[in-house]
Design a protein around this motif. Structure first.
Motif, PDB file in Angstrom:
ATOM      1  N   HIS A  21       0.827  -1.201   0.000  1.00  0.00           N
ATOM      2  CA  HIS A  21       0.000   0.000   0.000  1.00  0.00           C
ATOM      3  C   HIS A  21       0.857   1.244   0.000  1.00  0.00           C
ATOM      4  O   HIS A  21       2.055   1.200   0.250  1.00  0.00           O
ATOM      5  N   THR A  22       0.201   2.355  -0.262  1.00  0.00           N
ATOM      6  CA  THR A  22       0.925   3.622  -0.289  1.00  0.00           C
ATOM      7  C   THR A  22       1.316   4.048   1.125  1.00  0.00           C
ATOM      8  O   THR A  22       1.008   3.377   2.103  1.00  0.00           O
ATOM      9  N   PHE A  23       1.985   5.169   1.183  1.00  0.00           N
ATOM     10  CA  PHE A  23       2.563   5.669   2.430  1.00  0.00           C
ATOM     11  C   PHE A  23       1.519   5.714   3.557  1.00  0.00           C
ATOM     12  O   PHE A  23       0.412   6.228   3.374  1.00  0.00           O
ATOM     13  N   ASP A  24       1.905   5.224   4.716  1.00  0.00           N
ATOM     14  CA  ASP A  24       1.002   5.162   5.864  1.00  0.00           C
ATOM     15  C   ASP A  24       1.010   6.506   6.613  1.00  0.00           C
ATOM     16  O   ASP A  24       2.046   6.912   7.139  1.00  0.00           O
ATOM     17  N   PRO A  25      -0.150   7.207   6.665  1.00  0.00           N
ATOM     18  CA  PRO A  25      -0.204   8.494   7.385  1.00  0.00           C
ATOM     19  C   PRO A  25       0.278   8.391   8.834  1.00  0.00           C
ATOM     20  O   PRO A  25       0.725   9.378   9.413  1.00  0.00           O
ATOM     21  N   GLU A  26       0.216   7.191   9.424  1.00  0.00           N
ATOM     22  CA  GLU A  26       0.708   7.009  10.811  1.00  0.00           C
ATOM     23  C   GLU A  26       2.201   7.324  10.922  1.00  0.00           C
ATOM     24  O   GLU A  26       2.703   7.616  12.002  1.00  0.00           O
ATOM     25  N   SER A  27       2.904   7.235   9.780  1.00  0.00           N
ATOM     26  CA  SER A  27       4.354   7.488   9.792  1.00  0.00           C
ATOM     27  C   SER A  27       4.691   8.909   9.348  1.00  0.00           C
ATOM     28  O   SER A  27       5.852   9.216   9.063  1.00  0.00           O
ATOM     29  N   ALA A  28       3.678   9.766   9.274  1.00  0.00           N
ATOM     30  CA  ALA A  28       3.878  11.088   8.667  1.00  0.00           C
ATOM     31  C   ALA A  28       4.900  11.947   9.413  1.00  0.00           C
ATOM     32  O   ALA A  28       5.522  12.829   8.814  1.00  0.00           O
ATOM     33  N   MET A  36      10.279  11.490  -3.360  1.00  0.00           N
ATOM     34  CA  MET A  36      10.211  10.195  -2.670  1.00  0.00           C
ATOM     35  C   MET A  36       8.876   9.471  -2.878  1.00  0.00           C
ATOM     36  O   MET A  36       8.431   8.696  -2.023  1.00  0.00           O
ATOM     37  N   THR A  37       8.261   9.709  -4.032  1.00  0.00           N
ATOM     38  CA  THR A  37       6.929   9.165  -4.291  1.00  0.00           C
ATOM     39  C   THR A  37       6.802   8.514  -5.667  1.00  0.00           C
ATOM     40  O   THR A  37       5.853   7.777  -5.922  1.00  0.00           O
ATOM     41  N   PHE A  38       7.743   8.757  -6.567  1.00  0.00           N
ATOM     42  CA  PHE A  38       7.644   8.239  -7.945  1.00  0.00           C
ATOM     43  C   PHE A  38       7.348   6.739  -7.955  1.00  0.00           C
ATOM     44  O   PHE A  38       6.532   6.265  -8.742  1.00  0.00           O
ATOM     45  N   HIS A  39       8.005   5.990  -7.055  1.00  0.00           N
ATOM     46  CA  HIS A  39       7.809   4.528  -7.048  1.00  0.00           C
ATOM     47  C   HIS A  39       6.367   4.146  -6.726  1.00  0.00           C
ATOM     48  O   HIS A  39       5.956   3.017  -6.983  1.00  0.00           O
ATOM     49  N   GLU A  40       5.595   5.092  -6.153  1.00  0.00           N
ATOM     50  CA  GLU A  40       4.224   4.772  -5.757  1.00  0.00           C
ATOM     51  C   GLU A  40       3.225   4.991  -6.890  1.00  0.00           C
ATOM     52  O   GLU A  40       2.102   4.510  -6.814  1.00  0.00           O
ATOM     53  N   PHE A  41       3.611   5.770  -7.923  1.00  0.00           N
ATOM     54  CA  PHE A  41       2.616   6.036  -8.971  1.00  0.00           C
ATOM     55  C   PHE A  41       3.090   5.735 -10.391  1.00  0.00           C
ATOM     56  O   PHE A  41       2.268   5.677 -11.308  1.00  0.00           O
ATOM     57  N   TRP A  93      13.794   7.371  -3.810  1.00  0.00           N
ATOM     58  CA  TRP A  93      14.660   6.293  -3.346  1.00  0.00           C
ATOM     59  C   TRP A  93      15.019   5.419  -4.532  1.00  0.00           C
ATOM     60  O   TRP A  93      14.147   5.064  -5.326  1.00  0.00           O
ATOM     61  N   SER A  94      16.289   5.020  -4.636  1.00  0.00           N
ATOM     62  CA  SER A  94      16.750   4.255  -5.795  1.00  0.00           C
ATOM     63  C   SER A  94      16.878   2.761  -5.493  1.00  0.00           C
ATOM     64  O   SER A  94      17.316   2.369  -4.407  1.00  0.00           O
ATOM     65  N   GLY A 140      13.653   4.752   3.803  1.00  0.00           N
ATOM     66  CA  GLY A 140      12.703   4.677   2.707  1.00  0.00           C
ATOM     67  C   GLY A 140      12.128   3.283   2.511  1.00  0.00           C
ATOM     68  O   GLY A 140      12.300   2.392   3.346  1.00  0.00           O
ATOM     69  N   PRO A 141      11.440   3.081   1.379  1.00  0.00           N
ATOM     70  CA  PRO A 141      10.755   1.803   1.141  1.00  0.00           C
ATOM     71  C   PRO A 141      11.743   0.678   0.840  1.00  0.00           C
ATOM     72  O   PRO A 141      12.906   0.946   0.503  1.00  0.00           O
ATOM     73  N   PRO A 142      11.295  -0.579   0.917  1.00  0.00           N
ATOM     74  CA  PRO A 142      12.170  -1.708   0.565  1.00  0.00           C
ATOM     75  C   PRO A 142      12.737  -1.533  -0.843  1.00  0.00           C
ATOM     76  O   PRO A 142      12.057  -1.020  -1.737  1.00  0.00           O
ATOM     77  N   VAL A 143      13.966  -1.968  -1.029  1.00  0.00           N
ATOM     78  CA  VAL A 143      14.677  -1.760  -2.296  1.00  0.00           C
ATOM     79  C   VAL A 143      13.912  -2.354  -3.481  1.00  0.00           C
ATOM     80  O   VAL A 143      13.888  -1.784  -4.575  1.00  0.00           O
ATOM     81  N   ASP A 144      13.244  -3.482  -3.270  1.00  0.00           N
ATOM     82  CA  ASP A 144      12.559  -4.109  -4.410  1.00  0.00           C
ATOM     83  C   ASP A 144      11.265  -3.385  -4.803  1.00  0.00           C
ATOM     84  O   ASP A 144      10.606  -3.779  -5.761  1.00  0.00           O
ATOM     85  N   GLU A 145      10.907  -2.343  -4.076  1.00  0.00           N
ATOM     86  CA  GLU A 145       9.733  -1.547  -4.456  1.00  0.00           C
ATOM     87  C   GLU A 145      10.136  -0.267  -5.194  1.00  0.00           C
ATOM     88  O   GLU A 145       9.282   0.557  -5.528  1.00  0.00           O
ATOM     89  N   ARG A 146      11.439  -0.100  -5.449  1.00  0.00           N
ATOM     90  CA  ARG A 146      11.938   1.154  -6.014  1.00  0.00           C
ATOM     91  C   ARG A 146      12.324   0.992  -7.482  1.00  0.00           C
ATOM     92  O   ARG A 146      12.583  -0.109  -7.948  1.00  0.00           O
ATOM     93  N   TYR A 147      12.429   2.116  -8.185  1.00  0.00           N
ATOM     94  CA  TYR A 147      13.087   2.173  -9.489  1.00  0.00           C
ATOM     95  C   TYR A 147      14.504   2.687  -9.288  1.00  0.00           C
ATOM     96  O   TYR A 147      14.794   3.341  -8.273  1.00  0.00           O
ATOM     97  N   ASP A 148      15.374   2.424 -10.271  1.00  0.00           N
ATOM     98  CA  ASP A 148      16.665   3.115 -10.259  1.00  0.00           C
ATOM     99  C   ASP A 148      16.635   4.229 -11.310  1.00  0.00           C
ATOM    100  O   ASP A 148      15.625   4.427 -11.998  1.00  0.00           O
ATOM    101  N   ARG A 149      17.709   4.950 -11.423  1.00  0.00           N
ATOM    102  CA  ARG A 149      17.756   6.104 -12.339  1.00  0.00           C
ATOM    103  C   ARG A 149      17.405   5.704 -13.772  1.00  0.00           C
ATOM    104  O   ARG A 149      16.592   6.360 -14.428  1.00  0.00           O
TER     105      ARG A 149
END
Ligand SMILES: C[S@@+](CC[C@H](N)C(=O)[O-])C[C@H]1O[C@@H](n2cnc3c(N)ncnc32)[C@H](O)[C@@H]1O
Length: 193
Positions: A4-11, A109-114, A145-146, A154-163
Motif C-alpha cells: 500500500h501507499t505511504f502510511d499516514p501514521e508514519s507522517a 520520494m513518491t515516484f515509485h508509488e505512482f 529512493w533508488s 525509505g521503502p524496501p529496495v525491491d519496491e523502487r526504481y533506479d535512475r
C-alpha cells in the motif's frame, strides 16, 4: 506488487530536517528553473505533509499540493498551509488540471508509488498524465529512493526504481530528460515536457 501507499501514521518522519541530506531545498528549487518572477504554477505530486511544498511555494506563484490521501492533507492543514498552496485530493494518474496548465511539477520520494507498471496504488503510467498537464518545456523534477541503494531509509529496495528505469519511463511518456543522477540511496532526474 501488492503493497500500500505511504502510511499516514508514519507522517512525522516526513517532517524531519535531516531529510535534506537526500534532497536539499536548493537543488530542488534550482532544478525546477522557475525564473525570478515568482509567478509559476507548480504541482507537488504526492505532497504528503507539505515538507517540500513549503520550500517551493516560497519561489512560485502557486503550488497545487496533490495527494491521493485526505489524511495527508489534514496533517498539512494542522501544520499550516501557505496562502499560495492549494490542496488537491487526486491520483497523479488522473489529475484535475487542463492540458498544459502547469509551468512545472515535482515529486519527492513518491515516484515509485505512482509511476510505470503500478508499483504502488497509483495504477499505471501516471507519468503520461504529468506530461499532459505541463506546458511545453515545463520541467518535471523527480527525486526518489533508488533501487541501487541499500535501503538504509525509505521503502524496501525491491519496491523502487533506479535512475535508468525512471529515465526510460519518463522518455516513454514523451519527456526529454535533461539531467539524471544516481546518488547514494536516491536518484534525481530532471525531465522536460
Ligand atoms: C513517501 S510520502 C512523500 C511525501 C512528500 N513528497 C515528501 O517528500 O515529504 C508519499 C506521498 O504520496 C502520496 N501518494 C502515493 N501515491 C499517490 C498517487 N498515486 N497520487 C497522489 N498521491 C500519492 C501518499 O499519500 C503520500 O502522502
Amino acid at each position: 506488487m501488492g503493497f500500500h501507499t505511504f502510511d499516514p501514521e508514519s507522517a512525522d518522519k516526513l517532517e524531519d530536517d535531516s531529510r535534506y541530506r537526500y534532497l536539499s531545498r536548493e537543488e530542488l528549487v534550482a532544478a525546477l528553473a522557475l525564473g525570478s518572477d515568482r509567478d509559476a504554477a507548480v504541482a507537488d505530486l504526492g505532497s504528503g505533509t507539505g515538507f517540500y511544498t513549503d520550500d517551493v511555494a516560497a519561489f512560485a506563484g502557486e503550488v497545487r499540493a496533490v495527494d491521493v490521501q485526505d489524511e495527508m492533507h489534514e496533517l498539512y492543514r494542522e501544520k499550516g498551509v501557505p496562502e499560495n498552496v492549494a490542496l488537491v485530493t487526486a491520483d497523479v494518474g488522473d489529475l484535475p488540471f487542463a492540458d498544459g496548465e502547469l509551468d512545472a511539477a515535482f515529486s519527492t520520494m513518491t515516484f515509485h508509488e505512482f509511476a510505470g507498471d503500478g508499483h504502488g496504488d497509483g495504477g499505471s503510467g501516471a507519468e503520461t498524465e504529468v506530461a499532459r498537464v505541463l506546458a511545453d518545456g515545463g520541467r518535471f523534477v523527480v527525486a526518489d529512493w533508488s533501487a541501487s541503494g541499500e535501503g538504509e531509509s525509505g521503502p524496501p529496495v525491491d519496491e523502487r526504481y533506479d535512475r535508468d528505469e525512471a529515465v526510460e519511463l519518463l522518455e516513454d511518456a514523451g519527456f526529454e530528460v535533461v539531467r539524471a543522477d544516481e546518488r547514494p540511496e536516491t536518484f534525481f532526474v530532471v525531465a522536460q515536457a
